[in-house]
Design an enzyme around this catalytic site. Structure first.
Site, PDB file in Angstrom:
ATOM      1  N   LYS A 194      -2.944 -11.579  -8.685  1.00 18.91           N
ATOM      2  CA  LYS A 194      -3.848 -10.724  -7.921  1.00 18.91           C
ATOM      3  C   LYS A 194      -3.509 -10.898  -6.441  1.00 18.91           C
ATOM      4  O   LYS A 194      -3.033 -11.972  -6.029  1.00 18.91           O
ATOM      5  CB  LYS A 194      -5.284 -11.170  -8.212  1.00 18.91           C
ATOM      6  CG  LYS A 194      -6.370 -10.524  -7.382  1.00 18.91           C
ATOM      7  CD  LYS A 194      -7.741 -10.885  -7.948  1.00 18.91           C
ATOM      8  CE  LYS A 194      -8.855 -10.459  -7.008  1.00 18.91           C
ATOM      9  NZ  LYS A 194     -10.169 -10.475  -7.678  1.00 18.91           N
ATOM     10  N   GLU A 229     -12.810  -5.860 -15.978  1.00 14.63           N
ATOM     11  CA  GLU A 229     -12.781  -7.260 -15.542  1.00 14.63           C
ATOM     12  C   GLU A 229     -14.239  -7.613 -15.264  1.00 14.63           C
ATOM     13  O   GLU A 229     -14.821  -7.150 -14.286  1.00 14.63           O
ATOM     14  CB  GLU A 229     -11.926  -7.396 -14.280  1.00 14.63           C
ATOM     15  CG  GLU A 229     -11.941  -8.797 -13.688  1.00 14.63           C
ATOM     16  CD  GLU A 229     -11.296  -8.821 -12.293  1.00 14.63           C
ATOM     17  OE1 GLU A 229     -10.304  -8.097 -12.068  1.00 14.63           O
ATOM     18  OE2 GLU A 229     -11.810  -9.552 -11.430  1.00 14.63           O
ATOM     19  N   ARG A 248     -19.726 -13.757 -11.736  1.00 12.67           N
ATOM     20  CA  ARG A 248     -20.544 -13.951 -10.537  1.00 12.67           C
ATOM     21  C   ARG A 248     -22.025 -13.944 -10.842  1.00 12.67           C
ATOM     22  O   ARG A 248     -22.825 -14.326 -10.003  1.00 12.67           O
ATOM     23  CB  ARG A 248     -20.294 -12.790  -9.561  1.00 12.67           C
ATOM     24  CG  ARG A 248     -19.065 -12.964  -8.734  1.00 12.67           C
ATOM     25  CD  ARG A 248     -18.758 -11.699  -7.955  1.00 12.67           C
ATOM     26  NE  ARG A 248     -17.348 -11.449  -8.045  1.00 12.67           N
ATOM     27  CZ  ARG A 248     -16.703 -10.494  -7.409  1.00 12.67           C
ATOM     28  NH1 ARG A 248     -17.362  -9.653  -6.648  1.00 12.67           N
ATOM     29  NH2 ARG A 248     -15.409 -10.357  -7.546  1.00 12.67           N
TER      30      ARG A 248
HETATM   31  C1  3PG Z   1     -12.542  -8.440  -6.676  1.00 12.31           C
HETATM   32  O1  3PG Z   1     -13.020  -9.497  -7.056  1.00 12.31           O
HETATM   33  O2  3PG Z   1     -11.408  -8.087  -6.976  1.00 12.31           O
HETATM   34  C2  3PG Z   1     -13.318  -7.622  -5.745  1.00 12.31           C
HETATM   35  O3  3PG Z   1     -14.638  -8.016  -5.666  1.00 12.31           O
HETATM   36  C3  3PG Z   1     -13.230  -6.156  -6.002  1.00 12.31           C
HETATM   37  O4  3PG Z   1     -13.266  -5.659  -4.747  1.00 12.31           O
HETATM   38  P1  3PG Z   1     -14.027  -4.331  -4.372  1.00 12.31           P
HETATM   39  O5  3PG Z   1     -15.465  -4.521  -4.792  1.00 12.31           O
HETATM   40  O6  3PG Z   1     -13.856  -4.252  -2.873  1.00 12.31           O
HETATM   41  O7  3PG Z   1     -13.387  -3.204  -5.104  1.00 12.31           O
END
Ligand code: 3PG
Length: 212
Positions: A128, A41, A45
């Site tokens: 999600k 994914e 950003r």
């Molecule tokens: C996301 O967008 O799903 C998160 O940024 C992933 O979260 P993590 O960096 O805490 O694994």
């Protein structure tokens, strides 16, 4: 035919990738494939996100989606770049509808029953769950599964190798999302051997994965 949702479920883990430089895309993709988790994914950003997504999707050996997709215009850019699925931190009907119009899976972020209900009304089978750890983890999934028995969740946000297994054992969990196997600092340092090793560790520790 295997659907994208089924492929995500088979992967079990969706690496959430933040790339600062498009040149990192190829070695990162190589590390994920070699580690046994050919999925990414790629978040929108960073300025490099879109080109990195295009580079990863173009190789054909990874299931690639776009993350942090906030607007319908970004859906178009992501799909044009080759995204097979669209992930957002929150639920926007506009984003979901544009993804549906473009024929790709939308996985909007949900944190409450109202948002899961909105997702049901948009015709979604999976969402999600974000940010999963601070929201209550599997306890929240238990609670939401009562009123929404058909919904599948992809918890993300604070998921680690140590906690991923608990999520994956939950019947309502489609897959987990996380960045623990693709730390941004390792990518920045060009330490793709470490990313391959973290990915291998993840695949061998968890019950699902393409090599099982
Ligand atoms: C996301 O967008 O799903 C998160 O940024 C992933 O979260 P993590 O960096 O805490 O694994």
């Amino acid at each position: 035919m295997t659907t994208v949702l089924e492929r995500i479920g088979t992967m079990g883990v969706v690496p959430v990738v933040v790339l600062d430089d498009v040149a990192q895309a190829t070695p990162l993709g190589d590390a994920l494939v070699a580690g046994g988790l050919p999925c990414a994914e790629v978040t929108f950003r960073t300025a490099a996100g879109e080109a990195a997504l295009e580079a990863l999707a173009g190789r054909g050996d990874l299931l690639v989606g776009a993350g942090t997709v906030l607007t319908a215009a970004q859906v178009d850019r992501a799909v044009d770049a080759g995204a097979a699925f669209i992930v957002s931190p929150g639920l926007s009907a506009e984003v979901v509808r544009r993804a549906q119009e473009r024929g790709v899976i939308a996985l909007p972020g949900t944190a409450t029953a109202s948002e899961v209900q909105a997702a049901v009304n948009l015709g979604l089978e999976a969402v999600k769950l974000f940010p999963a750890r601070v929201l209550g983890g599997t306890d929240l999934i238990d609670a939401l599964s009562g009123p929404f028995p058909g919904m599948r969740f992809m918890p993300s946000g604070g998921v680690t190798l140590a906690t991923a297994g608990d999520y994956l054992r939950h019947p309502a969990v489609l897959a987990v999302g996380g960045s623990w196997m693709v730390p941004r600092a390792r990518i920045a340092a060009g330490d793709f051997d470490a990313i391959r090793a973290l990915t291998e560790e993840t695949v061998s520790a968890l019950a699902r994965g393409p090599q099982r």
